[in-house]
Design an enzyme around this catalytic site. Structure first.
Site, PDB file in Angstrom:
ATOM      1  N   ASP A   1     -12.444   0.701  -2.475  1.00  0.00           N
ATOM      2  CA  ASP A   1     -11.741   0.825  -3.747  1.00  0.00           C
ATOM      3  C   ASP A   1     -12.629   1.623  -4.687  1.00  0.00           C
ATOM      4  O   ASP A   1     -13.812   1.289  -4.884  1.00  0.00           O
ATOM      5  CB  ASP A   1     -11.446  -0.546  -4.350  1.00  0.00           C
TER       6      ASP A   1
ATOM      7  N   ASP B   1       1.404  -4.426  -1.729  1.00  0.00           N
ATOM      8  CA  ASP B   1       0.657  -5.551  -2.294  1.00  0.00           C
ATOM      9  C   ASP B   1       1.643  -6.695  -2.460  1.00  0.00           C
ATOM     10  O   ASP B   1       2.587  -6.593  -3.247  1.00  0.00           O
ATOM     11  CB  ASP B   1       0.043  -5.178  -3.640  1.00  0.00           C
TER      12      ASP B   1
END
Length: 258
Positions: A11, A130
């Site tokens: 990330d 997600d």
């Protein structure tokens, strides 16, 4: 039988690798290219880079990251974050990425997935989902970094993006993200059993055994992890050797750490 894949995820926030818990409590985990080189040498099958704060102004940063990474590693890698147009995809692929990942843009405009797959090929299009449990056996799709509940059923959404031409699904359990409690096997299995494209399990890896259950019980095609690898709690080499010794077919044709 196709080999199961181990994929580190980086990330990216303002050019640095970061990691949080349940999408918050972010801490620094180093330089993305330096991390990528380590994973390349350890035998990672692929690497995923996600710019978690990508915006229109930062789009060039994502392209630059792809260009820098392509010069240093020799395994496939995926870039995601802030990709909203066909031109964005073209630029990232031209910079050296093998695949692109789209999330919020796919939910807001599902036809984007179809157009992207048609233009660049399904094998280059990864749809990131997600998902968060909202009831027993039911998960909703969240977007904008996990801040907005779309009310869309995650299993149904997975089927739709498969129909639209996505070549792969990157499935993150928001409930498990960063907890090290293990992957959400019910969620992963529900998604993996609903489509015929590969599903990457993400969120919750905490022990070497969790990778095995992602495959044997979650039916995933690949298992993704971040903090375990970033903070060197486990090496990819060790994970793959463990899987190989415990009945999971993985690629071991590399020389790292021998």
């Amino acid at each position: 039988m196709l080999a199961k894949r181990i994929i580190p995820c980086l990330d990216i926030d303002k050019g640095r690798v970061v990691k949080g818990v349940n999408f918050v409590n972010i801490r620094d985990a180093g330089d993305p290219v330096d991390n990528a080189k380590v994973y390349n040498d350890e035998g990672a099958d692929e690497i995923v880079f996600l710019d978690i704060t990508a915006s229109h102004e930062k789009r060039d940063t994502v392209v630059d990251l792809a260009r820098r990474v392509a010069k240093e590693i020799f395994i496939p890698f995926t870039i995601g974050g802030g990709i909203r147009t066909l031109e964005d995809i073209r630029n990232v692929l031209k910079a050296g990425a093998d695949k692109i990942s789209i999330n919020s843009a796919a939910v807001k405009n599902p036809e984007f997935v179809r157009e992207a797959a048609r233009m660049f090929g399904s094998s280059t299009i990864v749809v990131a989902i997600d998902a968060k449990r909202v009831a027993p056996g039911k998960w909703d799709v969240f977007i904008n970094g996990g801040r907005i509940d779309t009310g869309t059923d995650a299993v149904e959404w997975a089927r739709r993006v498969y129909d639209y031409g996505a070549g792969e699904i990157l499935l993150t359990s928001m409930d498990k993200d960063g907890t090290k409690d293990g992957y959400d096997l019910d969620l992963t299995r529900a998604i993996a059993d609903s489509v015929t494209i590969p599903v990457i399990a993400s969120g919750g890896a905490g022990t070497i055994g969790h990778f095995r259950t992602a495959f044997t019980e979650g039916h995933a095609s690949a298992a993704l992890a971040a903090s375990l690898f970033h903070f060197r709690e486990l090496s990819i080499t060790d994970v793959k050797r463990f899987l190989n010794d415990n009945g999971v077919h993985v690629r071991l044709d590399y020389t790292a750490n021998k």
